[in-house]
Design a protein around this motif. Structure first.
Motif, PDB file in Angstrom:
ATOM      1  N   ASP A 180       0.868  -1.181   0.034  1.00  0.00           N
ATOM      2  CA  ASP A 180       0.059  -0.003  -0.082  1.00  0.00           C
ATOM      3  C   ASP A 180       0.822   1.168   0.030  1.00  0.00           C
ATOM      4  OD1 ASP A 180      -1.586   2.301   0.817  1.00  0.00           O
ATOM      5  OD2 ASP A 180      -3.019   1.075   1.510  1.00  0.00           O
ATOM      6  N   ALA A 181       0.924   1.967  -1.075  1.00  0.00           N
ATOM      7  CA  ALA A 181       1.696   3.262  -1.303  1.00  0.00           C
ATOM      8  C   ALA A 181       0.967   4.463  -1.016  1.00  0.00           C
ATOM      9  CB  ALA A 181       2.636   2.957  -2.417  1.00  0.00           C
ATOM     10  N   SER A 182      -0.081   4.518  -0.436  1.00  0.00           N
ATOM     11  CA  SER A 182      -0.875   5.724  -0.533  1.00  0.00           C
ATOM     12  C   SER A 182      -0.018   7.050   0.111  1.00  0.00           C
ATOM     13  CB  SER A 182      -2.137   5.477   0.533  1.00  0.00           C
ATOM     14  OG  SER A 182      -3.020   4.462   0.059  1.00  0.00           O
ATOM     15  N   HIS A 183       0.857   6.956   0.780  1.00  0.00           N
ATOM     16  CA  HIS A 183       1.684   8.033   1.204  1.00  0.00           C
ATOM     17  C   HIS A 183       2.865   8.174   0.478  1.00  0.00           C
ATOM     18  CE1 HIS A 183      -0.803   9.342   4.692  1.00  0.00           C
ATOM     19  NE2 HIS A 183      -1.105   8.151   5.069  1.00  0.00           N
ATOM     20  N   SER A 184       3.085   7.373  -0.660  1.00  0.00           N
ATOM     21  CA  SER A 184       4.212   7.391  -1.493  1.00  0.00           C
ATOM     22  C   SER A 184       3.891   7.918  -2.784  1.00  0.00           C
ATOM     23  CB  SER A 184       4.888   6.149  -1.588  1.00  0.00           C
ATOM     24  OG  SER A 184       5.280   5.729  -0.290  1.00  0.00           O
ATOM     25  N   LEU A 185       2.672   7.613  -3.474  1.00  0.00           N
ATOM     26  CA  LEU A 185       2.480   7.839  -4.646  1.00  0.00           C
ATOM     27  C   LEU A 185       2.265   9.341  -5.183  1.00  0.00           C
ATOM     28  CD1 LEU A 185      -0.744   5.432  -5.181  1.00  0.00           C
ATOM     29  CD2 LEU A 185       1.654   5.149  -6.249  1.00  0.00           C
ATOM     30  N   GLY A 186       3.036   9.735  -6.071  1.00  0.00           N
ATOM     31  CA  GLY A 186       3.183  11.140  -6.349  1.00  0.00           C
ATOM     32  C   GLY A 186       4.361  11.952  -5.894  1.00  0.00           C
TER      33      GLY A 186
END
Length: 352
Positions: A180-186
Motif C-alpha cells: 500500500d503506497a498511499s503515502h508515497s504515490l506522487g
C-alpha cells in the motif's frame, strides 16, 4: 480539541476563531487547491459530468478510464494500472481476490486496514523484527500460496521500510507481495522503494495499491502491477460490482500531468529549505519526505499558540502517546517554512 473550517485549507487554515498556517494533511503536492488543476477539472466536468453510474465491465464503457490508466501507469513507472473508487477499494479488491484463490495472508506491522483480511490482526513486532523472520516463517508455513501485505512507509508516524526481505523469500512457493503506497504515490517514484523488475525470484509477483486522494489530489484508488494481474483483478466480482471513480478527475489528471511534475519539484525544494533551517533532532522523517513526526509533548500546543496548526492524536490506539505530525507541502512559501523551522528550533531551546 477539534477545529472546524468551512473552507478546505491550502497553506492556511481558516477556523471560526482564527486563521493558522497549515502544516498538516496529506495534500503533499497541493494539487486539489491549485488554480491550474481546478480550471482543468472544470473543463473536464463539462465534458464528462460528475459521475459514471455503471460497472466498468458493462458493454458500454467510457474511453477515459483505459486512457487514464495507461497514463497513470506511465506516470508511476508501472507496467499497468487499474483505477477504483478509493484506496480502500484498491486494497480490498486485491487481497480478496487472492483470498478467493485460497492464498494464505501475512501482514507486516503498521499495515493500513485497506490490506487487512477480516480475520487478521497486525503483528506487534517492530517492522525490522518482522522482516528478519518473514522468510523463515513463510518457509515453515504449510501453505504453498502466500500473500504478504505491507505499507510503503510508516504512517502517521514516519518510518522508512526496507524491502530487501523480498529477496530472501523462498523459491518453492507462489508468493504475491502487495504494497500500500498511499503515502508515497506522487512523492516517491514506485521504483524508489520497490522496483517492478528487480532481481527477485520468478515465483514472486509484486502489486502496488494506494489512494489517489493524497498527493495526487483525486478521490479514487489505483492498483499497479503486471498486465496479466491487472486483467485478473478487473474481472473480479468486487471490481465489476463497484462504481468507478469520477471520470472528470481522471481527465483532469491527463490535462495536468505537467503540473504534477512541477509540484513535485517544488515540494522537494520546500523540504530541502525547511530541513536546511531546522536545528533539532527530535523530529523523525525520511530523506526527501514531507512529513516530520515526534512524540515530544507540548510541540503541537506551542506551534498552535504561535499560529501554526499541525495534527496531534494518539496512535495506533487511544492509549498510545499522541503523535505530532508536521507536513510540508508544495503550497508553502519560504517565509512560512522558515517561520516553522524557527519555531521548532525555539521549542527545542525552551524544552531542552
Amino acid at each position: 480539541m477539534i477545529f472546524y473550517s468551512s473552507k478546505i485549507p491550502n497553506n492556511t487554515l481558516q477556523t471560526i476563531d482564527q486563521d493558522y498556517y497549515w502544516f498538516s494533511g496529506t495534500a503533499y503536492l497541493g494539487i486539489a487547491q491549485h488554480p491550474t488543476f481546478k480550471r482543468n477539472l472544470i473543463e473536464s466536468l463539462v465534458q464528462w459530468g460528475s459521475s459514471w453510474g455503471s460497472s466498468r465491465n458493462n458493454n458500454v464503457r467510457l474511453s477515459i478510464y483505459e486512457e487514464a490508466e495507461q497514463a497513470l501507469a506511465q506516470f508511476f513507472g508501472a507496467p499497468a494500472a487499474l483505477t477504483v473508487a478509493s484506496g480502500m477499494s484498491a486494497g480490498q479488491v486485491t487481497v480478496s481476490y487472492y483470498q478467493s484463490l485460497e492464498y494464505h495472508v501475512e501482514i507486516a506491522p503498521k499495515t493500513h486496514p485497506a490490506l487487512w483480511p477480516y480475520h487478521k490482526h497486525l503483528p506487534i513486532d517492530s517492522y525490522e523484527e518482522w522482516a528478519s523472520t518473514i522468510s523463515e516463517n513463510i518457509s515453515k508455513n504449510l501453505a504453498e500460496k502466500i500473500v504478504i501485505c505491507s505499507d510503503s512507509v510508516g504512517s502517521p508516524y514516519v518510518e522508512d521500510f526496507d524491502f530487501s526481505w523480498i529477496k530472501t523469500l523462498p523459491k518453492n512457493k507462489e508468493i504475491v507481495v502487495v504494497i500500500d503506497a498511499s503515502h508515497s504515490l506522487g512523492i516517491q517514484h514506485v521504483a524508489d522503494f520497490l522496483d517492478f523488475e528487480p532481481d527477485f525470484n520468478d515465483n514472486i509477483h509484486l502489486i502496488v495499491t494506494g489512494s489517489l486522494n493524497k498527493a495526487m489530489g483525486m478521490t479514487g484508488g489505483v492498483i499497479l502491477g503486471k498486465p496479466e494481474i491487472i486483467n485478473h483483478l478487473r474481472h473480479t466480482p468486487m471490481f465489476a460490482g463497484a462504481s468507478p471513480m469520477m471520470p472528470a478527475l481522471l481527465d483532469a489528471f491527463m490535462l495536468s500531468t505537467g503540473l504534477y511534475y512541477e509540484q513535485k519539484e517544488k515540494l522537494q525544494k520546500n523540504i530541502q529549505y525547511f530541513t536546511e533551517n531546522l536545528e533539532v533532532d527530535y523530529l523523525d522523517t525520511i530523506k526527501n519526505y514531507p512529513a516530520f513526526c515526534t512524540h515530544r509533548e507540548g510541540l503541537h500546543d506551542f506551534l498552535k499558540n504561535h499560529g501554526v496548526m499541525t495534527s496531534c492524536f494518539p496512535y495506533p490506539t487511544v492509549h498510545d502517546k499522541p503523535v505530532s505530525r508536521l507536513v510540508i507541502s508544495a503550497m508553502h512559501n519560504e517565509d512560512e517554512l522558515l517561520y516553522l523551522a524557527q519555531l521548532c528550533n525555539q521549542f527545542a531551546k525552551i524544552t531542552g
